[in-house]
Motif scaffolding. Structure first.
Motif, PDB file in Angstrom:
ATOM      1  N   ASP A  26       0.800  -1.231   0.000  1.00 28.22           N
ATOM      2  CA  ASP A  26       0.000   0.000   0.000  1.00 28.22           C
ATOM      3  C   ASP A  26       0.828   1.275   0.000  1.00 28.22           C
ATOM      4  OD1 ASP A  26      -2.221  -1.564  -0.148  1.00 28.22           O
ATOM      5  OD2 ASP A  26      -2.817  -1.323   1.944  1.00 28.22           O
ATOM      6  N   PHE A  27       2.012   1.222  -0.592  1.00 28.76           N
ATOM      7  CA  PHE A  27       2.769   2.439  -0.867  1.00 28.76           C
ATOM      8  C   PHE A  27       2.669   2.737  -2.361  1.00 28.76           C
ATOM      9  CE2 PHE A  27       4.595   1.450   3.215  1.00 28.76           C
ATOM     10  CZ  PHE A  27       4.842   2.693   3.774  1.00 28.76           C
ATOM     11  N   THR A  28       2.399   3.987  -2.688  1.00 28.70           N
ATOM     12  CA  THR A  28       2.268   4.435  -4.066  1.00 28.70           C
ATOM     13  C   THR A  28       3.256   5.560  -4.318  1.00 28.70           C
ATOM     14  OG1 THR A  28      -0.097   3.866  -4.114  1.00 28.70           O
ATOM     15  CG2 THR A  28       0.689   5.448  -5.763  1.00 28.70           C
ATOM     16  N   TYR A  29       3.977   5.498  -5.435  1.00 30.14           N
ATOM     17  CA  TYR A  29       4.992   6.500  -5.754  1.00 30.14           C
ATOM     18  C   TYR A  29       4.544   7.326  -6.954  1.00 30.14           C
ATOM     19  CZ  TYR A  29       7.337   2.623  -3.411  1.00 30.14           C
ATOM     20  OH  TYR A  29       7.641   1.592  -2.556  1.00 30.14           O
ATOM     21  N   VAL A  30       4.685   8.637  -6.853  1.00 35.70           N
ATOM     22  CA  VAL A  30       4.357   9.534  -7.963  1.00 35.70           C
ATOM     23  C   VAL A  30       5.503  10.515  -8.154  1.00 35.70           C
ATOM     24  CG1 VAL A  30       1.853   9.324  -7.677  1.00 35.70           C
ATOM     25  CG2 VAL A  30       3.093  11.095  -6.410  1.00 35.70           C
ATOM     26  N   PRO A  31       5.581  11.178  -9.318  1.00 37.64           N
ATOM     27  CA  PRO A  31       6.694  12.111  -9.580  1.00 37.64           C
ATOM     28  C   PRO A  31       6.696  13.296  -8.620  1.00 37.64           C
ATOM     29  CG  PRO A  31       5.632  11.478 -11.634  1.00 37.64           C
ATOM     30  CD  PRO A  31       4.758  10.965 -10.522  1.00 37.64           C
ATOM     31  N   PHE A  32       7.891  13.684  -8.217  1.00 34.26           N
ATOM     32  CA  PHE A  32       8.101  14.816  -7.315  1.00 34.26           C
ATOM     33  C   PHE A  32       7.843  16.125  -8.058  1.00 34.26           C
ATOM     34  CE2 PHE A  32      11.167  17.544  -4.783  1.00 34.26           C
ATOM     35  CZ  PHE A  32      10.547  17.384  -3.545  1.00 34.26           C
ATOM     36  N   ASN A  33       7.216  17.074  -7.370  1.00 34.75           N
ATOM     37  CA  ASN A  33       6.956  18.411  -7.918  1.00 34.75           C
ATOM     38  C   ASN A  33       5.933  18.410  -9.057  1.00 34.75           C
ATOM     39  OD1 ASN A  33       8.283  20.318  -6.324  1.00 34.75           O
ATOM     40  ND2 ASN A  33      10.219  20.078  -7.401  1.00 34.75           N
ATOM     41  N   GLU A  34       5.148  17.341  -9.199  1.00 32.22           N
ATOM     42  CA  GLU A  34       4.088  17.291 -10.198  1.00 32.22           C
ATOM     43  C   GLU A  34       2.758  17.047  -9.493  1.00 32.22           C
ATOM     44  OE1 GLU A  34       4.795  14.773 -13.567  1.00 32.22           O
ATOM     45  OE2 GLU A  34       6.964  15.156 -13.528  1.00 32.22           O
ATOM     46  N   LEU A  35       1.762  17.868  -9.803  1.00 31.79           N
ATOM     47  CA  LEU A  35       0.497  17.807  -9.088  1.00 31.79           C
ATOM     48  C   LEU A  35      -0.494  16.824  -9.697  1.00 31.79           C
ATOM     49  CD1 LEU A  35      -0.957  18.958  -6.653  1.00 31.79           C
ATOM     50  CD2 LEU A  35      -1.870  20.778  -8.125  1.00 31.79           C
ATOM     51  N   GLU A  36      -0.600  16.774 -11.019  1.00 33.68           N
ATOM     52  CA  GLU A  36      -1.621  15.940 -11.651  1.00 33.68           C
ATOM     53  C   GLU A  36      -1.465  14.450 -11.313  1.00 33.68           C
ATOM     54  OE1 GLU A  36      -4.372  17.054 -13.016  1.00 33.68           O
ATOM     55  OE2 GLU A  36      -3.610  19.052 -12.490  1.00 33.68           O
ATOM     56  N   PRO A  37      -0.229  13.895 -11.342  1.00 33.52           N
ATOM     57  CA  PRO A  37      -0.106  12.481 -10.958  1.00 33.52           C
ATOM     58  C   PRO A  37      -0.533  12.222  -9.514  1.00 33.52           C
ATOM     59  CG  PRO A  37       1.835  13.201 -12.152  1.00 33.52           C
ATOM     60  CD  PRO A  37       1.050  14.432 -11.849  1.00 33.52           C
ATOM     61  N   LEU A  38      -0.325  13.187  -8.635  1.00 35.31           N
ATOM     62  CA  LEU A  38      -0.768  13.032  -7.252  1.00 35.31           C
ATOM     63  C   LEU A  38      -2.287  13.070  -7.174  1.00 35.31           C
ATOM     64  CD1 LEU A  38      -0.155  12.834  -4.215  1.00 35.31           C
ATOM     65  CD2 LEU A  38       0.049  15.328  -4.167  1.00 35.31           C
ATOM     66  N   LYS A  39      -2.897  14.008  -7.889  1.00 43.64           N
ATOM     67  CA  LYS A  39      -4.363  14.094  -7.901  1.00 43.64           C
ATOM     68  C   LYS A  39      -5.000  12.789  -8.379  1.00 43.64           C
ATOM     69  CE  LYS A  39      -5.088  19.075  -8.619  1.00 43.64           C
ATOM     70  NZ  LYS A  39      -5.601  20.087  -9.575  1.00 43.64           N
ATOM     71  N   ALA A  40      -4.295  12.096  -9.264  1.00 38.66           N
ATOM     72  CA  ALA A  40      -4.838  10.878  -9.850  1.00 38.66           C
ATOM     73  C   ALA A  40      -4.877   9.706  -8.872  1.00 38.66           C
ATOM     74  CB  ALA A  40      -4.028  10.489 -11.088  1.00 38.66           C
ATOM     75  N   VAL A  41      -4.075   9.779  -7.799  1.00 39.20           N
ATOM     76  CA  VAL A  41      -3.996   8.622  -6.888  1.00 39.20           C
ATOM     77  C   VAL A  41      -4.488   8.911  -5.475  1.00 39.20           C
ATOM     78  CG1 VAL A  41      -2.128   7.533  -8.188  1.00 39.20           C
ATOM     79  CG2 VAL A  41      -1.569   9.104  -6.329  1.00 39.20           C
ATOM     80  N   VAL A  42      -4.535  10.168  -5.047  1.00 37.66           N
ATOM     81  CA  VAL A  42      -4.999  10.454  -3.694  1.00 37.66           C
ATOM     82  C   VAL A  42      -6.514  10.245  -3.641  1.00 37.66           C
ATOM     83  CG1 VAL A  42      -5.316  12.951  -4.067  1.00 37.66           C
ATOM     84  CG2 VAL A  42      -4.865  12.086  -1.764  1.00 37.66           C
ATOM     85  N   ASP A  43      -6.978   9.583  -2.580  1.00 41.61           N
ATOM     86  CA  ASP A  43      -8.403   9.258  -2.486  1.00 41.61           C
ATOM     87  C   ASP A  43      -8.789   9.047  -1.023  1.00 41.61           C
ATOM     88  OD1 ASP A  43      -7.366   6.733  -1.836  1.00 41.61           O
ATOM     89  OD2 ASP A  43      -7.666   5.949  -3.859  1.00 41.61           O
ATOM     90  N   GLN A  44      -9.992   8.530  -0.822  1.00 42.48           N
ATOM     91  CA  GLN A  44     -10.517   8.353   0.535  1.00 42.48           C
ATOM     92  C   GLN A  44      -9.824   7.230   1.298  1.00 42.48           C
ATOM     93  OE1 GLN A  44     -12.579  10.434   1.837  1.00 42.48           O
ATOM     94  NE2 GLN A  44     -13.306  11.542   0.019  1.00 42.48           N
ATOM     95  N   GLN A  45      -9.003   6.435   0.606  1.00 35.23           N
ATOM     96  CA  GLN A  45      -8.237   5.374   1.277  1.00 35.23           C
ATOM     97  C   GLN A  45      -6.826   5.824   1.645  1.00 35.23           C
ATOM     98  OE1 GLN A  45     -10.333   4.428  -1.558  1.00 35.23           O
ATOM     99  NE2 GLN A  45     -11.712   4.099   0.189  1.00 35.23           N
TER     100      GLN A  45
END
Length: 386
Positions: free
Chosen positions: A147-166
């Protein structure tokens, strides 16, 4: 044969003595230290006041378990809170501090998903390693903690795509140290905090390397106009005495009740006596302003060298945490070897970055001395390439 595991790639040097900002090896050679023991010796070596604090405490009591009250923990925790409602848990290292942060985030939210960033580094224990966004650190140790997810540093859209209620937490360094001295963008960090608030996730900031005055403010997050729910400390906190800390907002305290987490040696009296004095010494306006001034001096000097040297792509950093990005990663080792031969110790970060972490007590004269050595070595190597 050596009776040690070969998990460290050691130089054929042993440092035997240190004073102020200088180390002395087994052959008596002196080195100006721009590593601080990987960001640890913020107050330099053989500091008389810290030596006395440690000696005084050693004559009283080295250790008691956390079954009893510890006034030194209370004093240090109050200083670290800096007037805000944060509570502390003390341990022995940065990896342990990050393990505690991961556990607290999951327990407090009842969620398991934690988002971290590529090229991050949070430690080598299983939870901290699983939070680290580097495949080279993971190799051979799978399966990792789930349950660890990695996204690119300093980029917002990839983070928006994975952050959720879980999502339990988003965990990040504001300057990726091991990843190459890469600074987080201020607006991006504020957007990350807003996303955390929107989804009820916690914001964890790893201050293991950046905290305790390294960047010219006591905590680097103070530069970003954010307030983490949890943040972690180690390295400079004990000036060489093993100690780490995890701080969380007071509203999270009930999630770490009796039996939820612990450490036999964490917060022992020797470590706390030194940590308390270190915080007291560094968290002073004049001291931190001096760090900013010397950081500017070093940064400006490196930029001037870079303008005239084809081997350097860029110079970046904050305070006394600076990186020199080289055009060719194959030159990093030879550059470090040449600097060492000239009496200057530096570190590597990422694939092609020289990392400079001098003690916060470095003098203006020593900054100039270090710059002279850097310029000499870079000029010599660039001419050899022509």
């Amino acid at each position: 044969m050596s009776y040690l595991f070969p998990n460290y790639q050691r130089k054929e040097l042993e440092m035997m003595e240190g004073f102020q900002n200088t180390l002395i090896d087994q052959n008596g050679k002196h080195y100006l230290d721009f590593t601080s023991g990987i960001g640890v010796m913020n107050l330099g070596y053989n500091d008389p006041e810290l030596n006395q604090v440690l000696q005084d405490q050693s004559k009283r009591l080295w250790h008691t378990p956390n079954l009893y009250e510890n006034h030194l923990q209370e004093q240090t925790a109050e200083k670290l809170a800096k007037g805000k409602e944060y509570v502390s848990y003390f341990c022995n290292s940065g990896a342990e501090a990050n393990e505690a942060a991961i556990k607290l985030a999951r327990k407090a939210t009842g969620r398991s998903k934690i988002i971290t960033f590529t090229n991050s580094f949070h430690g080598r224990t299983y939870g901290a390693m699983s939070a680290t966004g580097q495949n080279s650190i993971h190799q051979g140790f799978e399966p990792l903690v789930p349950d660890f997810t990695y996204v690119p540093f300093n980029e917002l859209e990839p983070l928006k795509a994975v952050v959720d209620q879980q999502t339990a937490a988003v965990m990040l360094e504001l300057i990726q140290g091991e990843g190459g001295v890469v600074l987080a963008d201020e607006q991006w960090v504020q957007a990350v905090q807003s996303l955390c608030h929107e989804f009820g996730a916690l914001l964890i900031i790893d201050e293991i390397q950046t905290g305790i005055g390294r960047t010219g403010t006591f905590y680097v997050y103070e530069n970003y106009q954010v307030e983490p729910d949890i943040f972690t400390l180690a390295k400079g906190l004990g000036n060489g005495i093993p100690v780490g800390a995890m701080l969380g907002k007071a509203c999270l305290a009930e999630s770490f009740g009796p039996g939820s987490h612990g450490s036999t040696f964490g917060g022992n009296k020797l470590a706390m006596s030194v940590a308390c004095k270190v915080v007291e010494r560094i968290d002073q306006e004049n001291f931190l302003q001096d760090v900013q001034n010397k950081g500017h001096q070093l940064y400006t000097g490196l930029k001037q060298i870079a303008e005239n040297n084809p081997l350097i792509r860029s110079v970046r950093g904050k305070g006394l945490m600076l990186g020199i990005e080289l055009v060719d990663q194959d030159t990093v080792k030879s550059m470090m070897d040449q600097l060492e031969a000239e009496g200057l110790l530096v570190l590597k970060a990422g694939q092609n970055v020289l990392r400079l972490l001098p003690p916060l007590t470095i003098t203006e004269e020593e900054v100039d001395q270090g710059l002279e050595i850097v310029e000499k070595v870079f000029n010599s190597l660039s001419q050899a390439d022509l």
